[in-house]
Design a protein around this motif. Structure first.
Motif, short mmCIF file in Angstrom:
data_model
loop_
_atom_site.label_atom_id
_atom_site.label_comp_id
_atom_site.label_asym_id
_atom_site.label_seq_id
_atom_site.Cartn_x
_atom_site.Cartn_y
_atom_site.Cartn_z
N SER A 97 33.68 40.52 31.56
CA SER A 97 34.16 39.19 31.96
C SER A 97 35.66 39.03 31.72
O SER A 97 36.17 37.91 31.73
N ALA A 133 36.90 35.22 32.27
CA ALA A 133 36.03 34.46 33.18
C ALA A 133 35.03 33.61 32.41
O ALA A 133 34.50 34.04 31.38
N LYS A 169 30.89 33.10 36.20
CA LYS A 169 31.96 32.95 37.19
C LYS A 169 32.65 34.28 37.53
O LYS A 169 33.64 34.30 38.26
N GLU A 170 32.10 35.38 37.04
CA GLU A 170 32.74 36.68 37.25
C GLU A 170 32.94 37.01 38.73
O GLU A 170 34.03 37.45 39.14
N ALA A 171 31.93 36.79 39.53
CA ALA A 171 32.05 37.08 40.97
C ALA A 171 33.10 36.19 41.63
O ALA A 171 33.84 36.64 42.51
N ASP A 172 33.19 34.94 41.18
CA ASP A 172 34.19 34.03 41.72
C ASP A 172 35.60 34.48 41.35
O ASP A 172 36.53 34.39 42.16
N ARG A 181 40.76 39.21 44.73
CA ARG A 181 40.83 39.96 46.00
C ARG A 181 41.54 39.13 47.08
O ARG A 181 42.35 39.66 47.85
N TYR A 194 39.50 40.10 32.94
CA TYR A 194 40.25 40.58 34.09
C TYR A 194 41.74 40.51 33.78
O TYR A 194 42.15 39.93 32.78
N ARG A 242 39.85 44.85 36.33
CA ARG A 242 38.78 44.39 35.45
C ARG A 242 38.89 45.22 34.17
O ARG A 242 38.89 46.43 34.21
N GLU A 295 36.52 37.59 40.70
CA GLU A 295 36.80 38.79 41.49
C GLU A 295 37.17 38.43 42.93
O GLU A 295 38.11 39.00 43.49
N ALA A 296 36.48 37.48 43.52
CA ALA A 296 36.80 37.05 44.88
C ALA A 296 38.19 36.40 44.92
O ALA A 296 38.98 36.65 45.85
#
Length: 97
Positions: free
Chosen positions: A48, A12, A16-19, A25, A50, A44, A21-22
């Motif tokens: 950072s 990542a 941008k980690e949350a992006d 998902r 994945y 994960r 993960e989204a």
């Protein structure tokens, strides 16, 4: 029995980690429509880093996945989400439960 798989490593971009993960998902709903994708895991590996691990009964199923909607979305957003080009490795499954 599953015979083939893919392992995709994703790095990542900072912040941008949350992006990522989204994105992963959200990809589940698309992959659930792929009949030849036997298993699919979004994981994960570190703060950072994945990955995606998935399995297939044959080469036709693996190729269908590689040319499907999730793969297209992954590559379409690669510059935005990832600090490196996603590493996609074709693997052989030796044993599975």
């Amino acid at each position: 029995m599953v015979k083939l798989g893919l392992f995709v490593r994703l790095a990542a971009r900072p912040g941008k980690e949350a992006d990522v993960e989204a994105f992963l998902r959200d990809g589940l709903a698309v992959v659930q429509q792929e009949l030849a994708t036997t298993t699919w895991y979004a994981i994960r590996l570190g703060p950072s880093t994945y990955g995606i691990f998935d399995t297939f009964p044959d080469e036709a199923g693996r190729q269908a996945h590689l040319t499907g909607r999730v793969a297209a979305a992954l590559m379409g957003r690669a510059d935005e989400l990832f600090s490196q080009v996603p590493s996609i490795e074709k693997i052989d499954i030796l044993a599975a439960k």
